[in-house]
Design a protein around this motif. Structure first.
Motif, PDB file in Angstrom:
ATOM      1  N   PRO A 177       0.815  -1.228   0.000  1.00 50.41           N
ATOM      2  CA  PRO A 177       0.000   0.000   0.000  1.00 50.41           C
ATOM      3  C   PRO A 177       0.842   1.269   0.000  1.00 50.41           C
ATOM      4  O   PRO A 177       0.434   2.280  -0.585  1.00 50.41           O
ATOM      5  N   LEU A 178       2.025   1.219   0.628  1.00 48.62           N
ATOM      6  CA  LEU A 178       2.886   2.399   0.668  1.00 48.62           C
ATOM      7  C   LEU A 178       3.448   2.692  -0.728  1.00 48.62           C
ATOM      8  O   LEU A 178       3.539   3.858  -1.137  1.00 48.62           O
ATOM      9  N   ILE A 179       3.806   1.633  -1.448  1.00 51.57           N
ATOM     10  CA  ILE A 179       4.312   1.821  -2.810  1.00 51.57           C
ATOM     11  C   ILE A 179       3.184   2.269  -3.736  1.00 51.57           C
ATOM     12  O   ILE A 179       3.373   3.135  -4.605  1.00 51.57           O
ATOM     13  N   GLU A 180       1.998   1.699  -3.548  1.00 51.13           N
ATOM     14  CA  GLU A 180       0.840   2.125  -4.355  1.00 51.13           C
ATOM     15  C   GLU A 180       0.568   3.606  -4.151  1.00 51.13           C
ATOM     16  O   GLU A 180       0.260   4.332  -5.112  1.00 51.13           O
ATOM     17  N   ASN A 181       0.665   4.075  -2.908  1.00 46.13           N
ATOM     18  CA  ASN A 181       0.453   5.497  -2.640  1.00 46.13           C
ATOM     19  C   ASN A 181       1.505   6.358  -3.337  1.00 46.13           C
ATOM     20  O   ASN A 181       1.193   7.428  -3.862  1.00 46.13           O
ATOM     21  N   ALA A 182       2.759   5.889  -3.316  1.00 46.14           N
ATOM     22  CA  ALA A 182       3.826   6.648  -3.970  1.00 46.14           C
ATOM     23  C   ALA A 182       3.577   6.754  -5.474  1.00 46.14           C
ATOM     24  O   ALA A 182       3.831   7.799  -6.084  1.00 46.14           O
ATOM     25  N   VAL A 183       3.057   5.662  -6.065  1.00 37.31           N
ATOM     26  CA  VAL A 183       2.736   5.685  -7.500  1.00 37.31           C
ATOM     27  C   VAL A 183       1.531   6.592  -7.764  1.00 37.31           C
ATOM     28  O   VAL A 183       1.522   7.385  -8.719  1.00 37.31           O
ATOM     29  N   LYS A 184       0.545   6.494  -6.906  1.00 41.20           N
ATOM     30  CA  LYS A 184      -0.712   7.216  -7.139  1.00 41.20           C
ATOM     31  C   LYS A 184      -0.564   8.732  -6.948  1.00 41.20           C
ATOM     32  O   LYS A 184      -1.139   9.524  -7.703  1.00 41.20           O
ATOM     33  N   TYR A 185       0.219   9.115  -5.925  1.00 41.68           N
ATOM     34  CA  TYR A 185       0.302  10.547  -5.581  1.00 41.68           C
ATOM     35  C   TYR A 185       1.677  11.152  -5.809  1.00 41.68           C
ATOM     36  O   TYR A 185       1.880  12.325  -5.512  1.00 41.68           O
ATOM     37  N   GLY A 186       2.632  10.360  -6.336  1.00 41.86           N
ATOM     38  CA  GLY A 186       4.006  10.840  -6.395  1.00 41.86           C
ATOM     39  C   GLY A 186       4.455  11.419  -7.716  1.00 41.86           C
ATOM     40  O   GLY A 186       5.653  11.666  -7.897  1.00 41.86           O
TER      41      GLY A 186
END
Length: 262
Positions: A177-186
């Motif tokens: 989930p942390l990597i998904e967040n980085a992809v989604k909002y980064g």
């Protein structure tokens, strides 16, 4: 019956060891009195000793059993939270494919191929809510390769993991989930590029995980099901000993940090 046997053995032990000690130190013989009478004299004290010992053992056994039950319940809860995460990932990945399939069929097909590789890897993982950091890093790479098929040259990532940390067990898909967040909002607001850096270090019996992106910063991160699930899994496995921090990097972008006790 056990009490009587304990008292006889205890009194006989006292008698035999005292005679032996007196002979070793050469201070003469030891008179323990008439043994049949001595057994009756020592019996009341042995009753107290036996009851205290039996009570202590019962308390210890109950504590061990309750601790095992608590551990089993925690693992069951962790397993349930892990199973919640898997369909959540699959939904997000397939949703990304559906948004791409009418724009670029070849890229959508490549994404599906890499999703299948990712799912095969998760199925080869042990049937446990825990997995090694080495496998977690493998899954992280495979997920980011899926996203590379989606974003093409716009996504660049680096992963550094201490070799000494690779065998350590952590909750399965904890980093996902942390990597998904980085992809989604980064994504960089101007160029749309994605630059994600993942560092995993082992120091002082603590695994430190740091995931940084170069997007608009922490204010863009939305704490949805994935992050909520991550916090619950950490609490279920480690209690208050594990730490999850989300913050803005002073040079831009957001940072997700995990500190996990070993």
């Amino acid at each position: 019956m056990l009490l009587a046997a304990f008292s006889v053995l205890h009194t006989s032990w006292n008698w035999g060891t005292r005679i032996l000690v007196f002979r070793i130190i050469a201070v003469g013989g030891y008179d323990y009195g008439k043994m049949p009478l001595r057994y009756f004299m020592e019996f009341p004290a042995d009753v107290i000793t036996y009851v205290l010992a039996a009570g202590a053992y019962a308390v210890y056994w109950d504590w061990m059993r309750s601790r095992d039950m608590e551990s089993e319940l925690a693992m069951a809860r962790l397993d349930g939270l892990t199973r919640q995460l898997q369909p959540h990932f699959l939904f997000n990945a397939l949703n990304a494919v559906s948004g791409l399939m009418y724009e670029d069929v070849d890229r959508a097909d490549l994404m599906l191929e890499r999703i299948c590789t990712f799912l095969r890897s998760t199925m080869r993982s042990p049937d446990s809510p825990l997995d090694s950091i080495a496998n977690e890093v493998l899954l992280a790479r495979q997920y980011l390769e899926i996203m590379q098929a989606r974003f093409e040259n716009k996504l660049v990532y680096t992963i550094h993991c201490d070799s000494s940390a690779e065998a350590i067990q952590i909750p399965t898909l904890l980093l996902q989930p942390l990597i998904e967040n980085a992809v989604k909002y980064g994504q960089d607001p101007e160029s749309g590029n994605l630059d994600i850096q993942i560092d995993i270090l082992l120091s002082n019996r603590t695994v430190a995980v740091r995931i940084r992106d170069h997007g608009p910063g922490f204010q863009a991160i939305y704490e949805g099901q994935g992050l909520t699930n991550t916090k619950r899994r950490l609490e279920s496995r480690y209690g208050v000993a594990a730490v999850l921090r989300l913050s803005a990097h002073p040079m831009g972008g957001a940072i997700s940090e995990l500190e996990i006790p070993v």
